[in-house]
Design a protein around this motif. Structure first.
Motif, PDB file in Angstrom:
ATOM      1  N   THR A 152      -7.230  -3.998   0.758  1.00  0.00           N
ATOM      2  CA  THR A 152      -5.803  -3.608  -0.038  1.00  0.00           C
ATOM      3  C   THR A 152      -4.671  -3.520   1.026  1.00  0.00           C
ATOM      4  O   THR A 152      -3.585  -4.192   0.602  1.00  0.00           O
ATOM      5  CB  THR A 152      -5.917  -2.273  -0.617  1.00  0.00           C
ATOM      6  OG1 THR A 152      -7.120  -2.482  -1.488  1.00  0.00           O
ATOM      7  CG2 THR A 152      -4.442  -2.093  -1.422  1.00  0.00           C
ATOM      8  N   LEU A 153      -4.756  -3.005   2.215  1.00  0.00           N
ATOM      9  CA  LEU A 153      -3.608  -3.134   3.050  1.00  0.00           C
ATOM     10  C   LEU A 153      -3.279  -4.444   3.478  1.00  0.00           C
ATOM     11  O   LEU A 153      -2.070  -4.784   3.492  1.00  0.00           O
ATOM     12  CB  LEU A 153      -3.965  -2.314   4.120  1.00  0.00           C
ATOM     13  CG  LEU A 153      -3.020  -2.050   5.414  1.00  0.00           C
ATOM     14  CD1 LEU A 153      -1.738  -1.669   5.155  1.00  0.00           C
ATOM     15  CD2 LEU A 153      -3.368  -1.797   6.710  1.00  0.00           C
ATOM     16  N   ALA A 154      -4.242  -5.287   3.649  1.00  0.00           N
ATOM     17  CA  ALA A 154      -3.833  -6.815   4.086  1.00  0.00           C
ATOM     18  C   ALA A 154      -3.351  -7.435   2.927  1.00  0.00           C
ATOM     19  O   ALA A 154      -2.225  -7.998   3.238  1.00  0.00           O
ATOM     20  CB  ALA A 154      -5.283  -7.372   4.432  1.00  0.00           C
ATOM     21  N   SER A 182      -4.738   5.482  -6.952  1.00  0.00           N
ATOM     22  CA  SER A 182      -4.210   5.362  -5.660  1.00  0.00           C
ATOM     23  C   SER A 182      -5.179   5.136  -4.589  1.00  0.00           C
ATOM     24  O   SER A 182      -6.191   5.457  -4.432  1.00  0.00           O
ATOM     25  CB  SER A 182      -3.744   7.038  -5.270  1.00  0.00           C
ATOM     26  OG  SER A 182      -3.136   7.025  -4.129  1.00  0.00           O
ATOM     27  N   ILE A 183      -4.660   4.120  -3.666  1.00  0.00           N
ATOM     28  CA  ILE A 183      -5.627   3.131  -2.755  1.00  0.00           C
ATOM     29  C   ILE A 183      -5.003   3.599  -1.260  1.00  0.00           C
ATOM     30  O   ILE A 183      -5.821   4.298  -0.479  1.00  0.00           O
ATOM     31  CB  ILE A 183      -5.810   1.808  -2.894  1.00  0.00           C
ATOM     32  CG1 ILE A 183      -6.140   1.516  -4.331  1.00  0.00           C
ATOM     33  CG2 ILE A 183      -6.667   1.227  -1.945  1.00  0.00           C
ATOM     34  CD1 ILE A 183      -7.029   0.640  -4.589  1.00  0.00           C
ATOM     35  N   LEU A 184      -3.701   3.265  -1.221  1.00  0.00           N
ATOM     36  CA  LEU A 184      -3.362   3.727   0.312  1.00  0.00           C
ATOM     37  C   LEU A 184      -2.271   4.801   0.015  1.00  0.00           C
ATOM     38  O   LEU A 184      -1.470   5.186  -0.780  1.00  0.00           O
ATOM     39  CB  LEU A 184      -2.514   2.569   0.617  1.00  0.00           C
ATOM     40  CG  LEU A 184      -3.175   1.198   1.176  1.00  0.00           C
ATOM     41  CD1 LEU A 184      -2.223   0.103   1.629  1.00  0.00           C
ATOM     42  CD2 LEU A 184      -4.281   1.471   1.943  1.00  0.00           C
ATOM     43  N   LYS A 185      -2.707   6.058   1.076  1.00  0.00           N
ATOM     44  CA  LYS A 185      -1.844   7.117   0.712  1.00  0.00           C
ATOM     45  C   LYS A 185      -1.186   7.526   2.185  1.00  0.00           C
ATOM     46  O   LYS A 185      -1.715   8.004   3.043  1.00  0.00           O
ATOM     47  CB  LYS A 185      -2.826   8.293   0.767  1.00  0.00           C
ATOM     48  CG  LYS A 185      -3.803   7.957  -0.663  1.00  0.00           C
ATOM     49  CD  LYS A 185      -4.938   8.895  -0.919  1.00  0.00           C
ATOM     50  CE  LYS A 185      -6.010   8.530  -2.056  1.00  0.00           C
ATOM     51  NZ  LYS A 185      -7.300   9.053  -2.146  1.00  0.00           N
ATOM     52  N   LYS A 187       5.144   2.279   7.189  1.00  0.00           N
ATOM     53  CA  LYS A 187       5.646   3.703   7.280  1.00  0.00           C
ATOM     54  C   LYS A 187       5.376   4.279   5.937  1.00  0.00           C
ATOM     55  O   LYS A 187       5.659   3.524   4.774  1.00  0.00           O
ATOM     56  CB  LYS A 187       6.975   3.790   7.684  1.00  0.00           C
ATOM     57  CG  LYS A 187       7.097   3.505   8.925  1.00  0.00           C
ATOM     58  CD  LYS A 187       8.715   3.956   9.420  1.00  0.00           C
ATOM     59  CE  LYS A 187       9.103   3.612  10.884  1.00  0.00           C
ATOM     60  NZ  LYS A 187      10.554   3.485  11.134  1.00  0.00           N
ATOM     61  N   ASN A 188       4.555   5.511   5.926  1.00  0.00           N
ATOM     62  CA  ASN A 188       4.239   6.066   4.690  1.00  0.00           C
ATOM     63  C   ASN A 188       3.942   5.194   3.564  1.00  0.00           C
ATOM     64  O   ASN A 188       4.766   5.236   2.423  1.00  0.00           O
ATOM     65  CB  ASN A 188       5.681   7.100   4.292  1.00  0.00           C
ATOM     66  CG  ASN A 188       5.698   7.961   5.483  1.00  0.00           C
ATOM     67  OD1 ASN A 188       6.809   7.696   6.276  1.00  0.00           O
ATOM     68  ND2 ASN A 188       4.949   8.892   5.903  1.00  0.00           N
ATOM     69  N   LEU A 189       3.206   4.198   3.407  1.00  0.00           N
ATOM     70  CA  LEU A 189       2.937   3.319   2.241  1.00  0.00           C
ATOM     71  C   LEU A 189       1.819   3.856   1.293  1.00  0.00           C
ATOM     72  O   LEU A 189       0.786   4.246   1.680  1.00  0.00           O
ATOM     73  CB  LEU A 189       2.338   2.050   2.961  1.00  0.00           C
ATOM     74  CG  LEU A 189       2.056   0.766   2.049  1.00  0.00           C
ATOM     75  CD1 LEU A 189       3.372   0.387   1.432  1.00  0.00           C
ATOM     76  CD2 LEU A 189       1.752  -0.391   2.627  1.00  0.00           C
ATOM     77  N   ASN A 190       2.162   4.095   0.058  1.00  0.00           N
ATOM     78  CA  ASN A 190       1.389   4.422  -0.958  1.00  0.00           C
ATOM     79  C   ASN A 190       1.512   3.143  -2.073  1.00  0.00           C
ATOM     80  O   ASN A 190       2.437   2.747  -2.441  1.00  0.00           O
ATOM     81  CB  ASN A 190       2.205   5.621  -1.729  1.00  0.00           C
ATOM     82  CG  ASN A 190       2.110   6.885  -0.761  1.00  0.00           C
ATOM     83  OD1 ASN A 190       1.088   7.275  -0.689  1.00  0.00           O
ATOM     84  ND2 ASN A 190       3.128   7.257  -0.101  1.00  0.00           N
ATOM     85  N   VAL A 191       0.305   2.869  -2.289  1.00  0.00           N
ATOM     86  CA  VAL A 191      -0.206   1.942  -3.102  1.00  0.00           C
ATOM     87  C   VAL A 191      -1.166   2.206  -4.041  1.00  0.00           C
ATOM     88  O   VAL A 191      -2.249   2.752  -3.834  1.00  0.00           O
ATOM     89  CB  VAL A 191      -0.564   0.865  -2.193  1.00  0.00           C
ATOM     90  CG1 VAL A 191      -1.015  -0.495  -3.155  1.00  0.00           C
ATOM     91  CG2 VAL A 191       0.579  -0.012  -1.263  1.00  0.00           C
ATOM     92  N   SER A 192      -0.877   1.693  -5.351  1.00  0.00           N
ATOM     93  CA  SER A 192      -2.091   1.874  -6.283  1.00  0.00           C
ATOM     94  C   SER A 192      -2.492   0.562  -6.993  1.00  0.00           C
ATOM     95  O   SER A 192      -1.553  -0.255  -6.874  1.00  0.00           O
ATOM     96  CB  SER A 192      -1.930   2.959  -7.277  1.00  0.00           C
ATOM     97  OG  SER A 192      -0.579   2.748  -8.031  1.00  0.00           O
ATOM     98  N   ILE A 193      -3.647   0.595  -7.619  1.00  0.00           N
ATOM     99  CA  ILE A 193      -3.971  -0.593  -8.461  1.00  0.00           C
ATOM    100  C   ILE A 193      -4.552   0.180  -9.922  1.00  0.00           C
ATOM    101  O   ILE A 193      -5.464   0.976  -9.881  1.00  0.00           O
ATOM    102  CB  ILE A 193      -4.825  -1.497  -7.709  1.00  0.00           C
ATOM    103  CG1 ILE A 193      -5.080  -2.547  -8.875  1.00  0.00           C
ATOM    104  CG2 ILE A 193      -6.214  -0.678  -7.309  1.00  0.00           C
ATOM    105  CD1 ILE A 193      -5.881  -3.897  -8.100  1.00  0.00           C
ATOM    106  N   TYR A 243      -1.087  -5.340  -6.733  1.00  0.00           N
ATOM    107  CA  TYR A 243      -0.994  -4.061  -6.297  1.00  0.00           C
ATOM    108  C   TYR A 243       0.514  -3.457  -6.696  1.00  0.00           C
ATOM    109  O   TYR A 243       1.446  -4.255  -6.504  1.00  0.00           O
ATOM    110  CB  TYR A 243      -1.275  -3.999  -4.792  1.00  0.00           C
ATOM    111  CG  TYR A 243      -2.692  -4.456  -4.530  1.00  0.00           C
ATOM    112  CD1 TYR A 243      -3.888  -3.549  -4.659  1.00  0.00           C
ATOM    113  CD2 TYR A 243      -2.809  -5.692  -4.314  1.00  0.00           C
ATOM    114  CE1 TYR A 243      -4.982  -4.019  -4.454  1.00  0.00           C
ATOM    115  CE2 TYR A 243      -4.203  -6.303  -3.922  1.00  0.00           C
ATOM    116  CZ  TYR A 243      -5.283  -5.337  -4.118  1.00  0.00           C
ATOM    117  OH  TYR A 243      -6.568  -5.838  -3.775  1.00  0.00           O
ATOM    118  N   GLN A 244       0.219  -2.226  -6.996  1.00  0.00           N
ATOM    119  CA  GLN A 244       1.699  -1.388  -7.175  1.00  0.00           C
ATOM    120  C   GLN A 244       2.072  -0.438  -5.947  1.00  0.00           C
ATOM    121  O   GLN A 244       1.295   0.358  -5.431  1.00  0.00           O
ATOM    122  CB  GLN A 244       1.317  -0.347  -8.386  1.00  0.00           C
ATOM    123  CG  GLN A 244       2.509   0.254  -8.855  1.00  0.00           C
ATOM    124  CD  GLN A 244       3.524  -0.298  -9.493  1.00  0.00           C
ATOM    125  OE1 GLN A 244       3.228  -1.577 -10.413  1.00  0.00           O
ATOM    126  NE2 GLN A 244       4.755  -0.440  -9.441  1.00  0.00           N
TER     127      GLN A 244
END
Lengths: 435, 252
Positions: free
Chosen positions: B44-46, B17-20, B7-13, B55-56
């Protein structure tokens, strides 16, 4: 107590029965020990070594162990159950010499304590005993060994005779402050086949000791020799091992050393290829922890063409331990079509550990394949992630990876029993650290 | 809820920003395919789900059957039921396949219980046979010197031996010839069932001819931009990823 040098001077190892040539070699050795300077920090052959930590004067040869000690250590001399013969020395005193079978004797095989061989086969001994040493910086210590050695075994395998099972020599230290000088002499004549395991153990974790061991291996044309060294001294031991191999035409020699113990261990391993087509392997695995220092110097000399030498030294380091690998390949002018390889891999498990590598090549022939390489690194983070993703906890995954690193050498031991015993020895040292 | 829920995953490296606001729900019993152009955040998601530390995670949740896994150690996430079949399985010299899987199984046992070696090998051999893997592979170092196809078979072997509730398969088809693709897909199809959910990440529709998904999601620029039935994979193959870019770039 006398210092070691006084003791050796006043009380030389020779007995009344020793022949003149040996007395000469001993005297020469003693002179070498006394006149050569102690290793200095700026000495190229001792580069990176903590020469200040070399203290040898506090040790001296000691008397025979009592019966109970001898029996207990004999009992513990059990790394290899299927064997052709076994010797067990404690503080350089033989407590057991299990000779070879009558069948092997009938074929002319000799497996004897040094002293017995000097009596029964003086010509053979004059030709080979204390004739060969490494040229890697320890001439002084070889001199002391030559002056002092009285313990060890001689294996002589005549032309064409094959011995399937290994001869196993155990060298123990027991008495506080003892100095030992184990000597293993292996002579394999043309097309002979044999394997030898030398094991270096301490009775307890505490007994301090000095070891200066020498092994000389002669593999004549077509001979096949596999020598394995298991060094697990306690961490109160200063150890020198000076090993040489001479390989004749088409000889196949494997040297494999597993180094676990000693406070400070200098391991010199020199191979001289004298016959075309020879193939010599040199494998070593070292596990260093705490303040241990392992100082490894190797020399692969090719004096004949079409030969192969292949060296793989792997070190895993924990805590504040140090390793030094200094290896030289030298290919003589006429040694065309040489394949000579040298690989040193260091696995740093703690940032405080220190691995030094000094690979070197000296090639005078123009048609050769030579490579040398040294790598130093940590456990790979991606490999660790992969293993943990399968559900293996971090520490267990690290241990699997470290043992995987070791396995490349251990699987070459070529005896499931000995390989498993080596894994157990390493586990004993390692598990407490990483569990 | 019986599902893998993101749910609403935000990830950066490294600040990028990679997952928005990525969201996806995979109920148990379903196979979802995630398709999309390279560099859109699929791998990245995996890795984030599996607990990779590079990953952050800025915000969002990932739960398995309602249980949070985000921020846990990779082995804890594995025990919670997530298995990741790697796009590039690592080579681990000196660690045999048999010992590796055994260590992974042993880590799942309650304290004091041990693995029955005879039963273990029986099961391992059966599963290797099904994947057309030579039994001699058990003694070989994990993935060490394996071909691309052998590595992927070995991933599926591990997946079936570890019996996870949720399988995330990252580009399992890459590097496979058609025979290996069929064998690997058969191995996966054998594991399909009401008690397991799959997320099949792929760049190409080819794999989805053999592992037919219940739902296909199209990912672009860090989020899912379109979802549909299995036929969507064919449409995507026909129209190409440029179509995705043209259709969804403006909304990204």
């Amino acid at each position: 107590m006398n210092t070691l040098s006084e003791n050796t001077m006043n009380n030389p190892a020779k007995t009344a029965a020793e022949p003149g040539w040996l007395a000469e070699r001993r005297a020469e050795g003693l002179a070498q020990f006394k006149t050569l300077p102690a290793p200095a920090p700026n000495d190229e052959l001792w580069r990176f070594a903590s020469v200040g930590r070399l203290k040898i004067d506090d040790y001296a040869p000691t008397g025979a162990p009592d019966a109970a000690t001898a029996e207990a250590l004999l009992e513990r001399s059990n790394l290899v159950s299927e064997r052709a013969g076994r010797s067990v020395y404690v503080d350089d005193h033989a407590v057991c010499f299990e000779g070879i079978s009558e069948a092997l004797k009938a074929q002319g095989v000799l497996y004897l304590p040094i002293e017995a061989a000097l009596q029964s086969h003086p010509e053979l001994m004059e030709r080979y005993f204390l004739k060969e040493s490494t040229e890697l910086g320890s001439a002084k210590f070889f001199g002391l060994h030559a002056a002092s050695t009285r313990a060890g075994s001689v294996l002589y395998v005549p032309k064409g005779v094959e011995i399937e099972q290994p001869l196993v020599n155990y060298y123990w230290t027991s008495t506080q402050g003892t100095a030992v000088f184990p000597h293993t002499l292996i002579i394999a004549e043309a097309n002979a086949k044999a394997s030898v395991v030398d094991v270096f153990f301490s009775e307890t974790k505490e007994n301090e000791a000095l070891n200066i061991a020498v092994s000389n291996l002669h593999a004549a044309d077509g001979a096949q020799v596999f020598r394995k060294v298991v060094q697990d001294w306690n961490e109160q031991t200063t150890s020198f091992q000076l090993d040489t191999t001479i390989a004749g035409r088409d000889a196949r020699v494997k040297n494999l050393a597993v180094n676990i113990g000693a406070e400070r261990a200098r391991y010199e391993n020199q191979t001289r290829i004298e016959g075309p087509g020879a193939n010599v392997k040199m494998y070593s695995l070292t596990v260093a922890e705490e303040k241990q220092e392992f100082d490894q110097r190797t020399f692969q000399t090719h004096n004949a063409p079409n030969a192969v030498s292949d060296l793989l030294y792997k070190n895993a380091l924990l805590d504040n331990s140090r390793t030094i690998f200094s290896g030289l390949i030298k290919v003589a002018e006429g040694a065309q079509q040489t394949d000579a390889y040298q690989t040193n891999r260091n696995l740093l498990l703690d940032p405080t550990a220190e691995a030094n590598a000094l690979p070197g090549l000296e090639i005078l022939a123009n048609d050769v394949r030579c490579s040398h390489g040294a790598t130093t690194g940590n456990l790979d983070a991606d490999e660790l992630f992969y293993m943990m993703q399968r559900g293996i906890p971090r520490r267990a995954a690290m241990q699997l990876m470290v043992f995987g690193f070791f396995e490349e050498v251990i699987e070459k031991v070529d005896s499931e029993e000995l390989a498993e015993n080596l894994r157990q020895l390493i586990h004993k040292k390692f598990d407490a650290k990483i569990a | 809820m019986n599902a893998l829920e993101i749910k609403n995953l935000n990830v950066s490296i490294e600040g990028q920003s990679i997952l928005k606001d990525f969201s996806l729900t995979i109920p148990k019993g379903e196979v979802h395919a995630l398709m999309g152009p390279n560099g859109t955040g699929k791998s990245t998601l995996a890795k984030v789900m599996a607990g990779h530390e590079d990953y952050q995670v800025e915000s969002g949740t990932v739960t398995l059957d309602g249980e949070n896994i985000l921020g846990e150690e990779p082995d804890v996430i594995a025990h919670a039921g997530l298995f990741l079949a790697f796009q590039y399985p690592l080579e681990i010299p000196g660690v045999s396949i048999a010992n590796f899987i055994r260590a992974a199984r042993a880590a799942r046992l309650p304290n004091g219980e041990t693995i029955n070696a005879v039963e273990y090998y029986k099961e391992l051999y059966e599963k290797m046979d099904a994947l057309k893997m030579d039994r001699k592979f058990t003694a070989r170092s994990l993935n060490d010197g394996f071909s691309g196809g052998e590595k992927k078979r070995c991933e599926i072997l591990q997946m079936s031996m570890l019996d996870p509730a949720y399988c995330v398969m990252d580009e399992t088809d890459s590097g496979l010839d058609i025979d290996a693709l069929k064998t690997v897909s058969e191995g996966v199809n054998l594991m399909r069932g009401p008690e397991r959910g799959f997320l099949v990440i792929t760049h190409y529709q080819r794999l989805l001819d053999y592992i037919v998904p219940d739902v296909v999601h199209v990912m672009f620029d860090g989020r899912i931009v379109h979802s549909g039935p299995a036929e969507l994979a064919h449409e995507l193959e026909a129209k190409g990823y440029d179509w995705v870019k043209e259709s969804f770039a403006t909304t990204a």
